[in-house]
Motif scaffolding. Sequence first.
Motif, PDB file in Angstrom:
ATOM      1  N   TYR A  16     -11.395  22.541 -14.196  1.00 45.18           N
ATOM      2  CA  TYR A  16     -12.134  23.308 -15.213  1.00 45.18           C
ATOM      3  C   TYR A  16     -11.261  24.415 -15.785  1.00 45.18           C
ATOM      4  O   TYR A  16     -10.609  25.137 -15.030  1.00 45.18           O
ATOM      5  CB  TYR A  16     -13.399  23.918 -14.589  1.00 45.18           C
ATOM      6  CG  TYR A  16     -14.168  24.786 -15.548  1.00 45.18           C
ATOM      7  CD1 TYR A  16     -15.065  24.220 -16.445  1.00 45.18           C
ATOM      8  CD2 TYR A  16     -13.972  26.168 -15.571  1.00 45.18           C
ATOM      9  CE1 TYR A  16     -15.758  25.024 -17.347  1.00 45.18           C
ATOM     10  CE2 TYR A  16     -14.664  26.967 -16.463  1.00 45.18           C
ATOM     11  CZ  TYR A  16     -15.559  26.385 -17.350  1.00 45.18           C
ATOM     12  OH  TYR A  16     -16.239  27.173 -18.242  1.00 45.18           O
ATOM     13  N   PRO A  17     -11.277  24.535 -17.141  1.00 39.55           N
ATOM     14  CA  PRO A  17     -11.897  23.602 -18.089  1.00 39.55           C
ATOM     15  C   PRO A  17     -11.048  22.345 -18.227  1.00 39.55           C
ATOM     16  O   PRO A  17      -9.818  22.408 -18.100  1.00 39.55           O
ATOM     17  CB  PRO A  17     -11.924  24.392 -19.400  1.00 39.55           C
ATOM     18  CG  PRO A  17     -10.805  25.371 -19.280  1.00 39.55           C
ATOM     19  CD  PRO A  17     -10.695  25.717 -17.833  1.00 39.55           C
ATOM     20  N   PRO A  18     -11.678  21.186 -18.461  1.00 43.38           N
ATOM     21  CA  PRO A  18     -10.930  19.935 -18.520  1.00 43.38           C
ATOM     22  C   PRO A  18      -9.980  19.910 -19.720  1.00 43.38           C
ATOM     23  O   PRO A  18     -10.323  20.381 -20.807  1.00 43.38           O
ATOM     24  CB  PRO A  18     -12.024  18.870 -18.661  1.00 43.38           C
ATOM     25  CG  PRO A  18     -13.193  19.596 -19.243  1.00 43.38           C
ATOM     26  CD  PRO A  18     -13.128  20.989 -18.710  1.00 43.38           C
ATOM     27  N   LYS A  19      -8.810  19.358 -19.519  1.00 43.50           N
ATOM     28  CA  LYS A  19      -7.789  19.295 -20.572  1.00 43.50           C
ATOM     29  C   LYS A  19      -7.558  17.884 -21.089  1.00 43.50           C
ATOM     30  O   LYS A  19      -6.911  17.698 -22.122  1.00 43.50           O
ATOM     31  CB  LYS A  19      -6.452  19.850 -20.036  1.00 43.50           C
ATOM     32  CG  LYS A  19      -6.507  21.316 -19.618  1.00 43.50           C
ATOM     33  CD  LYS A  19      -6.834  22.213 -20.791  1.00 43.50           C
ATOM     34  CE  LYS A  19      -6.769  23.687 -20.397  1.00 43.50           C
ATOM     35  NZ  LYS A  19      -7.271  24.563 -21.498  1.00 43.50           N
ATOM     36  N   ARG A  20      -8.065  16.879 -20.349  1.00 38.22           N
ATOM     37  CA  ARG A  20      -7.889  15.485 -20.767  1.00 38.22           C
ATOM     38  C   ARG A  20      -9.220  14.759 -20.583  1.00 38.22           C
ATOM     39  O   ARG A  20      -9.537  14.262 -19.499  1.00 38.22           O
ATOM     40  CB  ARG A  20      -6.769  14.797 -19.959  1.00 38.22           C
ATOM     41  CG  ARG A  20      -5.402  15.465 -20.142  1.00 38.22           C
ATOM     42  CD  ARG A  20      -4.304  14.669 -19.456  1.00 38.22           C
ATOM     43  NE  ARG A  20      -4.183  13.310 -20.008  1.00 38.22           N
ATOM     44  CZ  ARG A  20      -3.567  13.022 -21.162  1.00 38.22           C
ATOM     45  NH1 ARG A  20      -3.044  13.987 -21.900  1.00 38.22           N
ATOM     46  NH2 ARG A  20      -3.486  11.767 -21.583  1.00 38.22           N
ATOM     47  N   ILE A  21     -10.000  14.725 -21.663  1.00 35.86           N
ATOM     48  CA  ILE A  21     -11.359  14.167 -21.621  1.00 35.86           C
ATOM     49  C   ILE A  21     -11.372  12.802 -22.302  1.00 35.86           C
ATOM     50  O   ILE A  21     -10.834  12.638 -23.400  1.00 35.86           O
ATOM     51  CB  ILE A  21     -12.355  15.095 -22.337  1.00 35.86           C
ATOM     52  CG1 ILE A  21     -12.368  16.488 -21.690  1.00 35.86           C
ATOM     53  CG2 ILE A  21     -13.760  14.492 -22.333  1.00 35.86           C
ATOM     54  CD1 ILE A  21     -13.125  17.524 -22.499  1.00 35.86           C
ATOM     55  N   VAL A  22     -12.000  11.829 -21.653  1.00 30.69           N
ATOM     56  CA  VAL A  22     -12.323  10.556 -22.295  1.00 30.69           C
ATOM     57  C   VAL A  22     -13.841  10.523 -22.489  1.00 30.69           C
ATOM     58  O   VAL A  22     -14.595  10.671 -21.531  1.00 30.69           O
ATOM     59  CB  VAL A  22     -11.846   9.355 -21.442  1.00 30.69           C
ATOM     60  CG1 VAL A  22     -12.432   8.052 -21.988  1.00 30.69           C
ATOM     61  CG2 VAL A  22     -10.329   9.285 -21.421  1.00 30.69           C
ATOM     62  N   SER A  23     -14.262  10.348 -23.741  1.00 29.43           N
ATOM     63  CA  SER A  23     -15.687  10.280 -24.058  1.00 29.43           C
ATOM     64  C   SER A  23     -16.032   8.853 -24.451  1.00 29.43           C
ATOM     65  O   SER A  23     -15.405   8.281 -25.349  1.00 29.43           O
ATOM     66  CB  SER A  23     -16.042  11.239 -25.196  1.00 29.43           C
ATOM     67  OG  SER A  23     -17.417  11.100 -25.534  1.00 29.43           O
ATOM     68  N   ILE A  24     -17.020   8.267 -23.784  1.00 29.49           N
ATOM     69  CA  ILE A  24     -17.339   6.855 -23.993  1.00 29.49           C
ATOM     70  C   ILE A  24     -18.709   6.656 -24.634  1.00 29.49           C
ATOM     71  O   ILE A  24     -19.304   5.587 -24.529  1.00 29.49           O
ATOM     72  CB  ILE A  24     -17.202   6.063 -22.669  1.00 29.49           C
ATOM     73  CG1 ILE A  24     -17.995   6.708 -21.525  1.00 29.49           C
ATOM     74  CG2 ILE A  24     -15.733   5.951 -22.277  1.00 29.49           C
ATOM     75  CD1 ILE A  24     -17.943   5.928 -20.206  1.00 29.49           C
ATOM     76  N   VAL A  25     -19.187   7.696 -25.336  1.00 30.77           N
ATOM     77  CA  VAL A  25     -20.452   7.632 -26.074  1.00 30.77           C
ATOM     78  C   VAL A  25     -20.258   8.314 -27.428  1.00 30.77           C
ATOM     79  O   VAL A  25     -19.874   9.485 -27.480  1.00 30.77           O
ATOM     80  CB  VAL A  25     -21.590   8.323 -25.295  1.00 30.77           C
ATOM     81  CG1 VAL A  25     -22.881   8.328 -26.114  1.00 30.77           C
ATOM     82  CG2 VAL A  25     -21.829   7.638 -23.961  1.00 30.77           C
ATOM     83  N   PRO A  26     -20.523   7.618 -28.540  1.00 38.34           N
ATOM     84  CA  PRO A  26     -20.239   8.182 -29.862  1.00 38.34           C
ATOM     85  C   PRO A  26     -20.885   9.533 -30.145  1.00 38.34           C
ATOM     86  O   PRO A  26     -20.217  10.454 -30.641  1.00 38.34           O
ATOM     87  CB  PRO A  26     -20.763   7.109 -30.821  1.00 38.34           C
ATOM     88  CG  PRO A  26     -20.623   5.836 -30.051  1.00 38.34           C
ATOM     89  CD  PRO A  26     -20.929   6.196 -28.624  1.00 38.34           C
TER      90      PRO A  26
END
Length: 267
Positions: free
Chosen positions: A17-27
């Motif tokens: 935290y805080p995240p620096k490498r986020i993968v988002s799998i919902v539009p």
Amino acid sequence: MQKTVKDQLGNQVTFNYPPKRIVSIVPSQTELLFDLGLDDEVVGITKFCIHPIEKFAAKTKVGGTKKLLIEKIRDLKPDLIIGNKEENTQGEVELLMQEFPVWMSDIYNLEDAIKTITQIGELVNREPEAAYLNHLITAGFTDLQTLAVEKNINQTVAYLIWKDPYMFAGRNTFIDDVLRKIGLQNVIEQSRYPELNLSQLQTLNPQLIFLSSEPYPFKQKHIDEIQSSLPNAKVMLVDGEMFSWYGSRLVKAVNYLFHLQDELKVI
């Protein structure tokens, strides 16, 4: 530093935290991350995460919401993956959970969406931005509910999301809650997304039939086809994003739904 939270499925999620490498799998949640002011932190998105288009073009695509490219996600080395129970495939999510911190939402109504915006804001250190979005959404939908009464909007409606077979938004869905918020009564009493044929729809006799622009791309020819079977109903295309995206798009949805109410007032 590391932070541990519970996601909306009750899973404990520990992440940097805080995240620096986020993968988002919902539009809708991807768009929310960008509207919260993130950019470089979002390293992977799905091929359906099309808003905003300039961000979409610049980011690595990790497949579709229900068919992820697991190896591509591994290559991105995310320190947080953000998904949703309904939109993502359980087996793929469980596989990712073995290797990465995965935070899952579970959304059935506007109140759930507002809570999710708050929680995602907390995940990514954007609490004030999330609070402001929720202020706009809450105020807007409060006005929509007031206007539904003032404009005497109380028609019955069926909301189509798919063809061959015809599938509808039923009870216990986010779409159903939005319909109710703007004054409409869903004739589909089954839960989730039941299949019905046109003769069953005739029996339900809705005054309005909404054909969503997504996930199935309904067009004018589909209006004509359904109108011929239900000549007394008003059949119309609606923007599916405005009824089913439960992130920051809800701010834009308020204005869209205001105009839709005006259209319904004269029917």
